[in-house]
Scaffold this active site. Sequence first.
Site, PDB file in Angstrom:
ATOM      1  N   ASP A 195      -9.330   6.096   9.074  1.00 29.62           N
ATOM      2  CA  ASP A 195      -7.938   5.680   8.585  1.00 29.62           C
ATOM      3  C   ASP A 195      -7.172   6.875   9.231  1.00 29.62           C
ATOM      4  O   ASP A 195      -7.277   8.011   8.730  1.00 29.62           O
ATOM      5  CB  ASP A 195      -7.856   5.532   7.356  1.00 29.62           C
ATOM      6  CG  ASP A 195      -6.549   5.134   7.118  1.00 29.62           C
ATOM      7  OD1 ASP A 195      -5.506   5.262   7.812  1.00 29.62           O
ATOM      8  OD2 ASP A 195      -6.299   4.346   5.844  1.00 29.62           O
ATOM      9  N   THR A 253      -1.767  10.020   6.653  1.00 31.65           N
ATOM     10  CA  THR A 253      -1.243  11.362   6.531  1.00 31.65           C
ATOM     11  C   THR A 253      -2.410  12.411   6.294  1.00 31.65           C
ATOM     12  O   THR A 253      -2.301  13.453   6.914  1.00 31.65           O
ATOM     13  CB  THR A 253      -0.648  11.353   4.969  1.00 31.65           C
ATOM     14  OG1 THR A 253       0.560  10.417   5.039  1.00 31.65           O
ATOM     15  CG2 THR A 253      -0.101  12.630   4.438  1.00 31.65           C
ATOM     16  N   GLY A 304       1.142   4.928   0.051  1.00 27.95           N
ATOM     17  CA  GLY A 304       0.469   6.325   0.646  1.00 27.95           C
ATOM     18  C   GLY A 304       1.351   7.387   0.503  1.00 27.95           C
ATOM     19  O   GLY A 304       2.669   7.353   0.072  1.00 27.95           O
ATOM     20  N   ASP A 309       0.859  -1.248  -0.017  1.00 27.93           N
ATOM     21  CA  ASP A 309      -0.084   0.115  -0.105  1.00 27.93           C
ATOM     22  C   ASP A 309       0.765   1.329   0.080  1.00 27.93           C
ATOM     23  O   ASP A 309       1.692   1.791   1.193  1.00 27.93           O
ATOM     24  CB  ASP A 309      -0.571  -0.055   1.022  1.00 27.93           C
ATOM     25  CG  ASP A 309      -1.681   1.372   1.232  1.00 27.93           C
ATOM     26  OD1 ASP A 309      -2.101   1.733   0.272  1.00 27.93           O
ATOM     27  OD2 ASP A 309      -1.873   1.778   2.505  1.00 27.93           O
ATOM     28  N   ASP A 334      -6.713   3.287  -2.058  1.00 24.63           N
ATOM     29  CA  ASP A 334      -6.694   3.126  -0.641  1.00 24.63           C
ATOM     30  C   ASP A 334      -8.005   3.122   0.210  1.00 24.63           C
ATOM     31  O   ASP A 334      -8.145   2.220   1.024  1.00 24.63           O
ATOM     32  CB  ASP A 334      -5.574   3.771   0.051  1.00 24.63           C
ATOM     33  CG  ASP A 334      -5.563   5.391  -0.094  1.00 24.63           C
ATOM     34  OD1 ASP A 334      -6.445   5.572  -0.949  1.00 24.63           O
ATOM     35  OD2 ASP A 334      -5.295   6.164   0.975  1.00 24.63           O
ATOM     36  N   GLY A 360      -9.536   7.414  -4.190  1.00 19.91           N
ATOM     37  CA  GLY A 360      -8.285   6.431  -3.979  1.00 19.91           C
ATOM     38  C   GLY A 360      -8.275   5.044  -3.823  1.00 19.91           C
ATOM     39  O   GLY A 360      -9.344   4.583  -3.089  1.00 19.91           O
TER      40      GLY A 360
END
Length: 247
Positions: free
Chosen positions: A122, A125, A8, A6, A102, A100
Site C-alpha cells: 500500500d 502516507t 487515513g 477509509d 486499513d 490498523g
Amino acid sequence: MLLAVDIGNSNATFGLYDKGWKDTWRIDSKDEAQDQLNTLLNDHLHGLPVKEIVISSVVPFFTKVIQEQLAFKFKVEPYIITPVSYEKLPLGVPHPDKIGSDLVCDATAAYELFQSDCMEVDFGTALTFTVVSQRKILGVNIAPGLKTAMKSLADNTAKLTEIPLELPESVIGRDTTSAIQSGILWGYIGLVERMIDRIENELDVKLKVAATGGLSQVLKPLHNRFDSVEPNLTLDGLRHVYEVNHS
C-alpha cells in the site's frame, strides 16, 4: 447503495458501491476538510440513495466527525470496523487490537482476490507490506511513504522547493530536482523489489502481490513485480468486512 469510507492519516477516501464502484473521491483528513464533506457528497451522489455505510479509520477524532455527519445526512448508522469485526473473517488476525483496520481490510481484499498466500503493498502516507500466509495475517512491514519522505527532506533542507512526484528516466540526477526524484523514487523501487524478495525468501514461497494506494501508479517500473494493481483494494476490503458481518 453502500458508502465506504477509509479514513487515513492524510486522506479520507470515499467510495460508492452497487455491483461495482460507481464513484470514488478523497478529502484531506484535517479539521478544515469537515466543511467539504457535505458538498462533496452531494457532488458525487448524483441523487443515488445510500442505505448502508461502513467506516475504517486510523484517525479517531475524524472518525466521530464523519460518523455523525453521515448518520445525520442519510439517517443510517454507520458500521465502524473494530477488532470485533475480524472474528468472522476468513483470515486469522493475530493481535487484532494492535493492527490498523486499513491493513486488515487490505489483507482481506488481497486474499479474496487471489485465494492464496499473498502480499499487499500500500503506497499511502506510509508504505506498508501486509503478508498473508496459511489463511492468516502473518505480519506487516512499514516504511515512510513517498510523500512523507519527500516532505521530510524538504522540511530539513534550506532553499528546497516542492519536488513533483515524477519518476525521471535516468537514475542519475542532473540537477537538484531530478537528483531528489531519482534518489527517492528510484530508491523506493529498489526498496519495494528487495522487500518482496526478502519476504518471499524468508517464507520460501512465491506470493501473489497486489499494489494499492494513491501513489501506486507513480512507480511504473514496479508494475511487472505485481500480479495486480488495485486502486480500490482498501475499499474492497471494507466492503468484504462489512458483508461478512452482515450476512
